[in-house]
Design an enzyme around this catalytic site. Structure first.
Site: not given
Length: 903
Positions: A665, A806
């Site tokens: 991320e 995710e």
């Protein structure tokens, strides 16, 4: 979340290897530490007393304590602890018992203290599990005038009528009497009949002793007597030795052996039915397959490959092709189409640093030399060959070669082929120049034999160590907390590494055969945090959780780590974590974080799971993922790259680790500093360049790893650039979810571009109520407004596959569950790879698949996820091509099995 394969007459080929071995019995243990069947596709086992078509299918295999003991003695001498551990895992493999002299039947002091025949049979009985057949393989090897074309393995019985009489009365009769004992009726006893015996009568008649053996008919009579006595027992299976492709692969030699075997079998009481099959490559080194030389008629420089010096017009380059040629030739001679073919893979792996990765060249010799995995200087070299390695682990009905009934280790790895020196012995064995490394063969090449070898069948420490080092598939260390009393003919033993690497083809992830796979799993965090190990080990058992994940079909586990942790591992500063409950995990007591991770990988091998590493943060910090970039404080970008290089190097020979999610991320808004951007620059904060740089450095070390590049948070709208601080000038998405920049600035991995996978993240309104969750929204609006423009276009247009690293959350019965259902259905409709967030119950805004006790599964959430897991006809499918997901003996499938099932 935290926001992760018509010639004219040619010289007759002498056997390339012979295996004299004193009584050494089938061992099996560690590779199949879970005590499961030879074949994961075996189905329901039948009673051993019934004479079945393939005795190895669905059966366990006997652990020979003699072999295990010899392996242990070698391992105890080894200074390299890792090699010693790998040696010990080999001690648990099934190997055949060689009855190579009359004394081997009784055993004891006359047989070097080893067990006799009934001793082995009794131990096999003791190891048998209720309802599962037990196999034990014995080599019948004491022919009068044995091994007429060799010296190293000559036997005790002369080629005379008196020798034949002794063979029948003192050798075969006692064997048959022992096997006929009713208490052994439930064992499946498989016998390999006289290696090299009959083949010598086809090709080596220029040798006076072989010519006498052929003209006298004594050896044929001996084999017929053995077949009559052994075939009469319904639980005994008889396999004739059929040499190997480098000896009998020419058409004339192949025809000669089939004709001789047919005449021999027809001379028995039961005719052709007295033979259950043939076994090839016994005690030899010929590869099961030559992956880069799969067409003997391929023309290079105007000549077919089979015309090369190495192959000498022999069209059968490997044992798989030879096995099929044997089956076809025997069928044409009137034998059953179902004639069993076995291959001895004990020493034909040819791994190690000298194994080629392809073939090239302008002449047949150059092309063959560059591409053959068989690295011998001549296919006729057979004695203790330098550079050889263990081959495929013993397994019944191997999925990769459906025409072969089983891979066996007939020659116990570590037993010598013979010696070039004159060593006093009472076994009839003489020095053989082919075992002398300084001897030049009639072909003008050295023998390739290892120096200082003992007598044939005697233990050879140096050879054993070499075979383990060069094993293909590679051998992993044995679990230290397992006590195993028998093993299984499993599709994959302790670890068969090297055949599970993945790459991409357009929008799909595919295996080495080019078949599509589906990576579906979950995340388990903890190694990225201050605890530096999986969370939950304070409450639950590592193996139990790993096994349960596999049994529930989670074939890929994404493991978050930190750069800081990797640097600690790299510099030998791995600590022992206080977050491990050693009452729940006694095997982890005093283990460092690196040792815990490696233990997890070993368990993943056992249960058929693959692992994706994810650098979740720069620092080992429970909130480290909040920092937007891949460097922080003392952790530099170069540290980040070097950490990945160290990981790539450490696990480059272990295809349990199949993917590198380069950084979790990357993010940051237009007004924040630092923040991750995506453009064509080499600026430090350009995530596209950082992922590309890391990917190339990783692939320079291990070109087989999948490289996952996540997205960022924002991307400039058309006409805008990164200089703007105006929010309206940017497209927004979840951290790691914005891959719009890959359209204009794709990640370039050069020659390894087919290792690239883009990996977005996506979450629901329970994490943050994004603008697309306002008003009347559904799967169609999410697709149009979010998924298609931010990341799905890459798979939709065939640019690259996706893996959603995710996604997940709580089933709230409201908007979050609505989003989860929409994305799950989108994933399954488009077969998008995914790892669900997460296993951990302590993920604050999502919860996990486990409940707070770390032992109870949230069945509602798991039932929600299950449709997005790879399945075939209701059975889970893994990514390991030999161990089914869930481990050997489970209901899971390998990709090959799923492909066969779907056909």
């Amino acid at each position: 979340m935290h926001r992760h394969q018509p010639h004219g007459h040619h010289p007759h080929r002498r056997r390339l290897t012979r295996l004299p071995g004193a009584a050494v019995l089938t061992a099996t243990a560690l590779a199949a530490a879970l005590l499961t069947p030879w074949s994961a596709t075996a189905g329901t086992a039948r009673a051993a007393a019934e004479h079945v078509d393939n005795p190895f299918q669905g059966a366990d295999a006997y652990v020979n304590p003699d072999y295990t003991s010899r392996v242990e003695q070698s391992a105890a001498k080894e200074d390299d602890a890792d090699l010693a551990a790998r040696m010990r895992s080999v001690g648990g493999q099934p190997t055949a018992v060689w009855l190579d002299r009359i004394a081997a039947i009784e055993g004891g002091a006359a047989n070097d203290g080893r067990l006799g025949l009934t001793g082995h049979l009794d131990k096999a009985l003791a190891q048998a599990r209720p309802g599962t057949p037990m196999t034990a393989t014995f080599v019948v090897y004491d022919l009068p005038g044995r091994d007429c074309a060799a010296l190293a393995s000559n036997g005790e019985l002369p080629l005379t009528d008196a020798g034949l009489d002794r063979y029948e009365k003192e050798y075969i009769d006692p064997i048959a009497d022992a096997l006929a004992d009713p208490k052994y009726a439930d064992l499946r006893i498989t016998t390999v009949i006289e290696p090299d015996g009959l083949p010598n009568l086809v090709t080596n008649l220029s040798d006076p002793e072989c010519a006498q053996a052929q003209s006298s008919g004594l050896q044929v009579k001996a084999v017929q007597y053995a077949l009559d006595k052994l075939h009469a027992l319904p639980n005994v299976y008889t396999y004739l030795d059929a040499a190997h492709s480098g000896w009998l692969g020419w058409d004339d030699n192949l025809k000669g052996v089939v004709d001789l075997y047919t005449r021999t079998a027809r001379g028995t009481k039961a005719g052709l039915d007295s033979v259950d099959g043939v076994v090839t490559d016994v005690s030899n080194y010929t590869p099961t397959t030559e992956p880069y030389l799969d067409d003997p008629d391929l023309t290079v420089g105007g000549q077919p490959l089979k015309s090369s010096t190495f192959y000498e017009w022999n069209p059968n380059f490997d044992e798989a092709d030879y096995a099929m040629a044997l089956r076809t030739s025997f069928a044409a001679a009137g034998w059953s189409d179902g004639l069993g073919v076995l291959v001895d893979t004990s020493r034909n792996g040819w791994g190690g640093a000298d194994r080629p990765g392809g073939a090239s060249g302008d002449t047949t010799d150059a092309y063959v030399t560059s591409g053959r995995v068989d690295r011998r200087t001549d296919r006729g070299n057979w004695c203790n060959q330098q550079g050889a390695g263990l081959g495929a682990r013993p397994q019944g009905a191997p999925a990769d070669e459906p025409g072969i009934d089983a891979y066996l280790w007939v020659k116990p790895p570590g037993e010598s082929d013979g010696s070039g020196e004159d060593i006093d012995n009472g076994e009839g064995k003489r020095p053989d120049p082919n075992c002398d490394p300084d001897f030049t063969t009639p072909k003008g090449v050295k023998t390739g034999a290892l120096p200082d070898a003992p007598l044939a069948g005697h233990w050879f420490d140096a050879q054993f160590a070499m075979l383990v080092k060069n094993a293909l598939p590679a051998v992993s260390a044995a679990p230290t907390n397992k006590t195993v009393s028998q093993a299984s003919f499993s599709t994959k033993s302790a670890a068969a590494d090297g055949d599970d690497w993945l790459h991409t083809d357009g929008a799909q992830v595919v295996d080495e055969q080019g078949d599509p796979v589906w990576m579906t799993g979950t995340n388990w965090f903890g190694f990225n945090t201050t605890e530096r190990v999986f969370h939950g080990l304070w409450s639950a058992n590592l193996e139990t959780i790993t096994r349960q994940m596999a049994e529930r079909g989670l074939n890929t586990i994404r493991v978050p780590i930190s750069t800081q942790l990797v640097l600690e591992w790299q510099t030998g500063r791995a600590a022992v974590s206080s977050a491990v409950n050693t009452y729940e995990n006694p095997d982890l007591k005093d283990k460092t974080t690196l040792e815990v991770f490696d233990r997890f990988l070993a368990l993943c091998k056992t249960y058929g799971i693959k692992v994706m590493l994810d650098v979740h943060s720069a620092e080992a910090d429970n909130s480290g993922h909040m920092y937007p970039v891949w460097w922080k404080g003392a952790i530099t970008s170069e540290d980040f790259y070097q950490a990945w290089e160290w990981l790539a190097d450490r696990y480059k020979n272990d295809d349990t680790v199949i993917a590198a999610d380069v950084k979790n991320e990357p993010h940051g808004k237009q007004t924040e500093s630092p923040r991750a951007k995506w453009d064509g620059s080499t600026d430090e904060d350009n995530w596209k360049n950082a992922c590309q740089t890391a990917g190339r450095r990783i692939l320079a070390i291990n070109p087989h790893l999948l490289v996952m590049c996540e997205g960022i948070e924002i991307y400039p709208r058309d006409g805008k650039n990164w200089q703007s601080t105006n929010e309206a000038d940017y497209h927004f998405d979840w951290w790691g979810g914005n891959l719009r920049g890959a359209a204009e600035h794709p990640v370039d991995l050069g020659k390894d571009q087919d290792q690239l996978v883009y990996s977005p993240h996506d979450y629901g309104p329970a994490v943050f109520r994004q603008p697309w969750f306002e008003g009347d929204w559904n799967k169609d609006t999410l697709t149009k407004d979010v998924w298609q423009p931010n990341w799905f276009y890459l798979q939709d247009q065939g640019t690259a596959p996706l893996l959603i690293g995710e996604w997940g959350g709580r089933l709230d019965g409201a908007d979050n569950q609505k989003w989860m259902t929409a994305l799950r259905d989108f994933i399954t409709e488009h077969r998008i790879n995914q790892t669900f967030w997460c296993l951990n119950p302590n993920s604050g805004d999502t919860g996990g698949l486990l409940k707070d006790d770390w032992k109870t599964w949230d069945e509602e959430k798991y039932a929600f996820l299950e449709p997005a897991l790879w399945q075939s006809d209701g059975r889970f499918v893994g990514l390991d091509h030999e161990v089914p997901i869930g481990g050997t003996g489970s209901d899971g499938l390998t990709p090959r099995q799923a492909s066969v099932q779907s056909d």
